[in-house]
Design an enzyme around this catalytic site. Structure first.
Site, PDB file in Angstrom:
ATOM      1  N   GLU A 213      48.348  35.632  44.588  1.00 33.57           N
ATOM      2  CA  GLU A 213      47.001  35.963  45.052  1.00 33.57           C
ATOM      3  C   GLU A 213      46.369  37.080  44.239  1.00 33.57           C
ATOM      4  O   GLU A 213      45.145  37.173  44.131  1.00 33.57           O
ATOM      5  CB  GLU A 213      47.034  36.356  46.531  1.00 33.57           C
TER       6      GLU A 213
ATOM      7  N   GLU B 290      35.839  27.328  44.328  1.00 35.11           N
ATOM      8  CA  GLU B 290      37.002  28.026  43.788  1.00 35.11           C
ATOM      9  C   GLU B 290      38.013  27.013  43.297  1.00 35.11           C
ATOM     10  O   GLU B 290      38.276  26.006  43.966  1.00 35.11           O
ATOM     11  CB  GLU B 290      37.700  28.881  44.859  1.00 35.11           C
TER      12      GLU B 290
ATOM     13  N   LYS C 249      44.627  42.863  46.759  1.00 31.50           N
ATOM     14  CA  LYS C 249      44.615  41.713  47.656  1.00 31.50           C
ATOM     15  C   LYS C 249      45.957  41.570  48.349  1.00 31.50           C
ATOM     16  O   LYS C 249      47.013  41.763  47.742  1.00 31.50           O
ATOM     17  CB  LYS C 249      44.301  40.432  46.880  1.00 31.50           C
TER      18      LYS C 249
ATOM     19  N   GLU D 293      43.302  41.084  41.005  1.00 35.77           N
ATOM     20  CA  GLU D 293      42.865  42.039  42.022  1.00 35.77           C
ATOM     21  C   GLU D 293      44.092  42.600  42.723  1.00 35.77           C
ATOM     22  O   GLU D 293      44.691  41.964  43.602  1.00 35.77           O
ATOM     23  CB  GLU D 293      41.919  41.353  43.018  1.00 35.77           C
TER      24      GLU D 293
END
Length: 357
Positions: free
Chosen positions: A327, A264, A321, A318
């Site tokens: 994030e 990542e 999350k 997203e």
């Protein structure tokens, strides 16, 4: 890790549209993390079709083994890294458990779906769970044996770790694995990875290590660099320094030949109000630099001429999350597949982006 300090303001989005038109496609395979913690995301079948027909991405990393997602990539030519959950680890440490896991999560899909690697858990060292940590390497070993027995010997096995596995990470030459874990966990893990020709997976995020003063260093812009007095090397890229820190820790244990895979890395397009260095501009800048850095073949000062299999975080924002705003905002694409920015991964970048003010 905690988000970096907040300073300054964002640049205008129109600048990004101009950048889209001048970036050449990359020449090295780059992967993307495909997370699903959102309530507005397209179906896996649409995602797979989009990646095949509209992008140059040829590998994805999943955080689970959801059947509909794995099946969606069957016959696409896209390689898939799947993840065994943290909770699966104790069972995977037993041969019966590993055999059953392979029968359920690999056999129905492989080789129609090109499963390239099974990641055992995610950032286990950060959990502080002694049961998971103690069973991690046995689970990796037993799972690999189960894959071989089932006839799937080409599928690699590893586990992703954050840079929290290191101490004295800066300067890079001083980096080493955490005390106790270096002998108890990382020595046998690296022995296993070396024997099976599998990579050590690390999640490297300059974003989590920068502040207002070090933004140029984090983005690899022109900067005076950071001197490593142990080697005399001056680093002008935090990402490269992070890779060399991992290498130094591995070398101290005698495993410098083990491949490093970047599981990542990425840069968000949105964070807390007023945080300097977070917009579509910086996200495009970082990921464009990243692709060039890992695929150029120039390697790093301590690993010359190496290329690094790398997975950008992430495919989509997203919205479900937890945690800080950033994030939920690492995505390169909106749910309708409109790019947040372009870094050369689209097959038709010029025709897609015609506005430039």
């Amino acid at each position: 890790m905690a988000p970096p300090p907040r300073h300054g303001c964002m640049l205008r989005a129109e600048v990004v549209i101009c950048i889209f038109l001048v970036i050449a496609p990359f020449s090295m395979a780059i992967g993307v993390n495909y997370g699903t913690k959102g309530d507005n995301l397209p179906s896996p079948a649409k995602v797979a079709a989009f990646l095949v027909t509209r992008t140059n991405i040829d590998r994805v990393k999943l955080f689970d083994t959801k059947p509909d997602i794995i099946r969606a990539f069957a016959g696409t030519g896209i390689s898939v890294m799947v993840t065994a959950s943290n909770g699966d680890i104790p069972g995977l440490a037993t041969q019966n458990g590993a055999d059953a896991w392979v029968a359920t999560n690999i056999a129905p899909y492989y080789p129609a779906t090109d499963i390239s690697l099974v990641a055992v858990g995610n950032e286990i060292m950060d959990t502080a769970d002694k049961n998971l940590i103690g069973n991690l390497v046995p689970a990796m070993q037993t799972l690999k044996a189960a894959l071989v027995t089932a006839g799937y010997s080409k599928i690699r096995v590893s586990t992703p770790s954050s840079l929290g596995i290191l101490v004295d990470a800066q300067p890079p030459s001083a980096a080493r694995f955490r005390d106790v874990l270096d002998v108890a966990i990382f020595t046998p893990m690296l022995q296993f990875l070396q024997k099976t020709k599998s990579p050590l997976i690390v999640n490297t995020y300059p974003y989590f290590g920068y502040n207002g003063d070090t933004l140029p260093y984090a983005l690899a812009r022109s900067n005076p660099g950071v001197l490593d007095t142990g080697t005399g090397i001056t680093y002008t890229s935090m990402f490269v320094a992070q890779l060399d820190s991992v290498y130094s820790a591995m070398k101290k244990l005698g495993f410098e030949d083990v491949e490093i895979l970047v599981g990542e890395t990425g840069w968000p397009t949105k964070a807390m109000d007023g945080q300097i260095g977070v917009s579509q501009v910086e996200a495009a800048e970082y990921n464009k630099y990243l692709i060039g850095a890992v695929s150029s073949g120039s390697g790093t000062p301590l690993m010359p001429k190496r290329k690094f299999e790398t997975y950008i975080f992430a495919l989509f924002n997203e919205d479900l999350k937890p945690g800080p705003v950033a994030e939920r905002n690492f995505g390169m694409f909106q749910p309708d597949f409109t790019p947040m920015y372009d870094i050369g991964i689209m097959k038709d970048p010029v025709s897609t982006y015609t506005r430039c003010r």
